[in-house]
Design a protein around this motif. Structure first.
Motif, PDB file in Angstrom:
ATOM      1  N   VAL A   1       0.929  -1.258  -0.015  1.00  0.00           N
ATOM      2  CA  VAL A   1       0.027  -0.003  -0.072  1.00  0.00           C
ATOM      3  C   VAL A   1       0.885   1.195   0.058  1.00  0.00           C
ATOM      4  O   VAL A   1       0.465   2.421  -0.962  1.00  0.00           O
TER       5      VAL A   1
ATOM      6  N   CYS B   1       0.177   4.684   6.090  1.00  0.00           N
ATOM      7  CA  CYS B   1       0.465   5.043   4.740  1.00  0.00           C
ATOM      8  C   CYS B   1       0.503   6.468   4.110  1.00  0.00           C
ATOM      9  O   CYS B   1       0.784   6.567   3.157  1.00  0.00           O
TER      10      CYS B   1
ATOM     11  N   TYR C   1      -3.961   2.425   7.024  1.00  0.00           N
ATOM     12  CA  TYR C   1      -3.929   3.213   5.908  1.00  0.00           C
ATOM     13  C   TYR C   1      -3.490   4.579   6.548  1.00  0.00           C
ATOM     14  O   TYR C   1      -3.088   5.195   5.633  1.00  0.00           O
TER      15      TYR C   1
END
Length: 168
Positions: free
Chosen positions: A99, A136, A133
């Motif tokens: 990711v 990231c 997430y």
């Protein structure tokens, strides 16, 4: 490692990655993918919106992008954005931070295409995934309720999704 467009020859592997992703979702999430129409995958391949990450000669991850997502993003869909969908990693390659590679690639791709946002959503209720997430580079925007909109895949129907965004 390289990120390149998927091809029609990749379709069976793409579906096997989606199947593996669904199994993982069943273990960790409140909702799972409920399958995808082959015509959707073929359309994304033809429009050069379905991408693959390749290590050596192995496809290790796939994802798609869209340039609009009004059923999820409502009025914000008018913003210049790319939307990342259906990230699926080969089970033997989990934990390799793909990711983060997708985010780096998306930053460049979005800039080249005059977009100001990178956005994605995922089924709500998976704090581990939400936190990943955020690690990231995404900002967590909260949870939205989805309706029974015909343009949404079945796993979205009458549920909730967590929204994420990177402003460039």
């Amino acid at each position: 490692m390289k990120i390149i467009n998927s091809t029609r020859e990749d379709i069976s592997l793409i579906f096997s990655l989606y199947d593996a992703g669904t199994l993982l979702q069943k273990k960790a999430a409140q909702k799972q993918w409920l399958g995808f129409e082959p015509s959707l995958i073929e359309k994304e391949i033809n429009e050069k919106r379905l991408w693959k990450i390749v290590e050596g000669d192995q496809i290790v991850c796939v994802f798609s992008i869209a340039f609009s997502d009004p059923a999820i993003w409502k009025e914000k869909d008018s913003d210049p954005a790319i939307y990342i969908h259906r990230i699926a990693t080969h089970p033997d390659y989990h934990g390799n931070g793909y990711v983060k590679h997708i985010v780096a690639w998306s930053r460049e791709y979005a800039t080249e295409n005059q977009k100001q946002f990178i956005r994605m959503d995922t089924g709500s209720g998976n704090d581990k995934l939400n936190n990943y997430y955020v690690s990231c580079g995404f900002n967590y925007l909260g949870v939205i309720a989805t309706d029974d909109s015909p343009e949404l895949p079945a796993h979205y129907k009458n549920g909730t999704s967590s929204l994420f965004e990177i402003q460039l």
